[in-house]
Design an enzyme around this catalytic site. Structure first.
Site, short mmCIF file in Angstrom:
data_model
loop_
_atom_site.label_atom_id
_atom_site.label_comp_id
_atom_site.label_asym_id
_atom_site.label_seq_id
_atom_site.Cartn_x
_atom_site.Cartn_y
_atom_site.Cartn_z
N SER A 119 2.42 -12.27 -12.97
CA SER A 119 1.96 -13.62 -13.28
C SER A 119 2.29 -14.01 -14.71
O SER A 119 2.16 -15.17 -15.07
CB SER A 119 0.43 -13.69 -13.15
OG SER A 119 0.02 -13.34 -11.87
N HIS A 140 7.82 -15.08 -8.77
CA HIS A 140 6.37 -15.30 -8.85
C HIS A 140 5.89 -16.18 -7.68
O HIS A 140 5.99 -17.41 -7.72
CB HIS A 140 6.04 -15.95 -10.21
CG HIS A 140 4.59 -16.17 -10.45
ND1 HIS A 140 4.10 -17.21 -11.21
CD2 HIS A 140 3.49 -15.48 -10.02
CE1 HIS A 140 2.79 -17.15 -11.24
NE2 HIS A 140 2.39 -16.12 -10.53
N GLU A 152 8.04 -19.38 -8.36
CA GLU A 152 8.57 -19.63 -9.70
C GLU A 152 9.52 -18.46 -10.00
O GLU A 152 9.10 -17.31 -9.94
CB GLU A 152 7.36 -19.64 -10.65
CG GLU A 152 7.63 -20.02 -12.07
CD GLU A 152 6.33 -19.99 -12.91
OE1 GLU A 152 5.39 -19.22 -12.60
OE2 GLU A 152 6.28 -20.73 -13.89
N ASN A 190 1.18 -20.26 -15.18
CA ASN A 190 -0.02 -19.70 -15.80
C ASN A 190 -0.16 -20.06 -17.28
O ASN A 190 -1.26 -19.96 -17.83
CB ASN A 190 -0.07 -18.19 -15.58
CG ASN A 190 -0.52 -17.90 -14.16
OD1 ASN A 190 -1.50 -18.49 -13.69
ND2 ASN A 190 0.21 -17.05 -13.45
#
Ligand code: NAD
Length: 284
Positions: A119, A140, A152, A190
């Site tokens: 992440s 991701h 991602e 994130n």
């Protein structure tokens, strides 16, 4: 290059989701984890998720059996010698991931791409633990993998164009849209999401509102599908804390300091939905 046999390391929330969606796309999958208990939990989660699809008539019972037939589970990393693409989805811890990639690098043929579902951790640093930085990439997936549309893709400094193209094509075959992020702490998703969740913990710790009021305010007031504290429980508070630590250390700005209350929950082993208790109590 078309992936025929996918290796997945880690059978937790994310690994089991990735394994399921790949198998639904017709890809044979080998999923490995530390022990049989973790594998059994991953297999049971996939079974339950497929059952839901059968109930909703999005999958037939025969399709479900075919998907399960494409999934293999093992505690032996050596099994990945047969994989032609490997995604790691183990606990969000840099040293643990480096050890995993060092052992994968030894058993997986040199031409095979190694991807991490991290992440937040630097793809360039994880790649440097292997002998194939050009064949290393961040992939991701979002949680829950069977439902969320996005992958991602993070290119490390050495990631080749061919590795990127193969990874994006694999994600698309699994029914996902992709975005590309440069290799900065937390990437795109994130970097933006996690400070909001962390701020919700500060609001809770400072008594600005109850957990329910914080969640309802953000859900109804900013049109989000769930409140930030519920989402944090859903992600896993250990994963949230690990990501905040990466943002804080990697970007060196005090605005990313993890909330002490978040750390306290993790210290207590209250990791969210996956352990039955987080901000909320799921044991009932
Ligand atoms: P999880 O706690 O549900 O699962 C982690 C799994 O990794 C466990 O089954 C554990 O036994 C296994 N594991 C630990 N050490 C291992 C090793 N050495 N070899 C093999 N398996 C090992 O965590 P998760 O939510 O599935 O997260 C996994 C990864 O996915 C993390 O990097 C996390 O940051 C990332 N991620 C999580 C989310 C989320 O919302 N939870 C979303 C996107 C990405």
């Amino acid at each position: 290059m078309t992936v025929k046999r996918l290796g997945v390391v880690g059978a937790g929330q994310m690994g089991s989701g990735i394994a399921q969606v790949a198998a639904q796309a017709g890809i044979d999958v080998l999923c490995t984890d530390l022990n049989q208990d973790a594998l059994d939990r991953g297999r049971a989660a996939i079974d339950k998720s497929l059952d839901r699809l059968v109930k909703k008539e999005k999958l037939t019972a025969a399709d479900k059996d075919a998907v399960l037939g494409r999934l293999a589970f093992s505690t032996e990393v050596a099994g990945h010698a047969e994989s032609d693409f490997v995604v790691e989805a183990a606990t969000e811890d840099e040293s643990l991931k480096k050890l995993i990639f060092q052992s994968l690098d030894e058993v997986v043929p040199a031409g095979v791409i190694l991807a991490s579902n991290t992440s937040s951790i630097s793809i360039t640093r994880l790649a440097a633990a292997t002998s194939r930085p050009e064949k290393f990439i961040g992939m991701h997936f979002m949680n829950p993998v069977p439902i969320m549309k996005l992958v991602e893709v993070i290119r490390g400094i050495g990631t080749s164009d061919e590795t990127y193209r193969t990874t994006a094509a694999l994600a698309e075959r699994m029914g996902k849209d992709t975005t590309v992020s440069r290799d900065f702490p937390g990437f795109i998703a994130n970097r933006i999401l996690m400070p909001m969740l962390n701020e919700a913990f500060y609001a809770l710790m400072e008594g600005v509102g109850s957990a329910e009021d914080i969640d309802t305010t953000m859900k109804l007031g900013t049109n989000q599908p769930m409140g930030p504290l519920t989402l944090a429980d859903f992600i896993g508070l250990d994963t949230c804390l690990a990501i905040m630590d990466v943002l804080h250390q990697g970007l060196g700005d005090a605005k990313y300091r993890p909330c002490p209350l978040l750390r306290q929950y993790v210290d207590a082993g209250w990791l969210g939905k996956k352990t039955g208790r987080g901000v909320y109590d799921y044991r009932a």
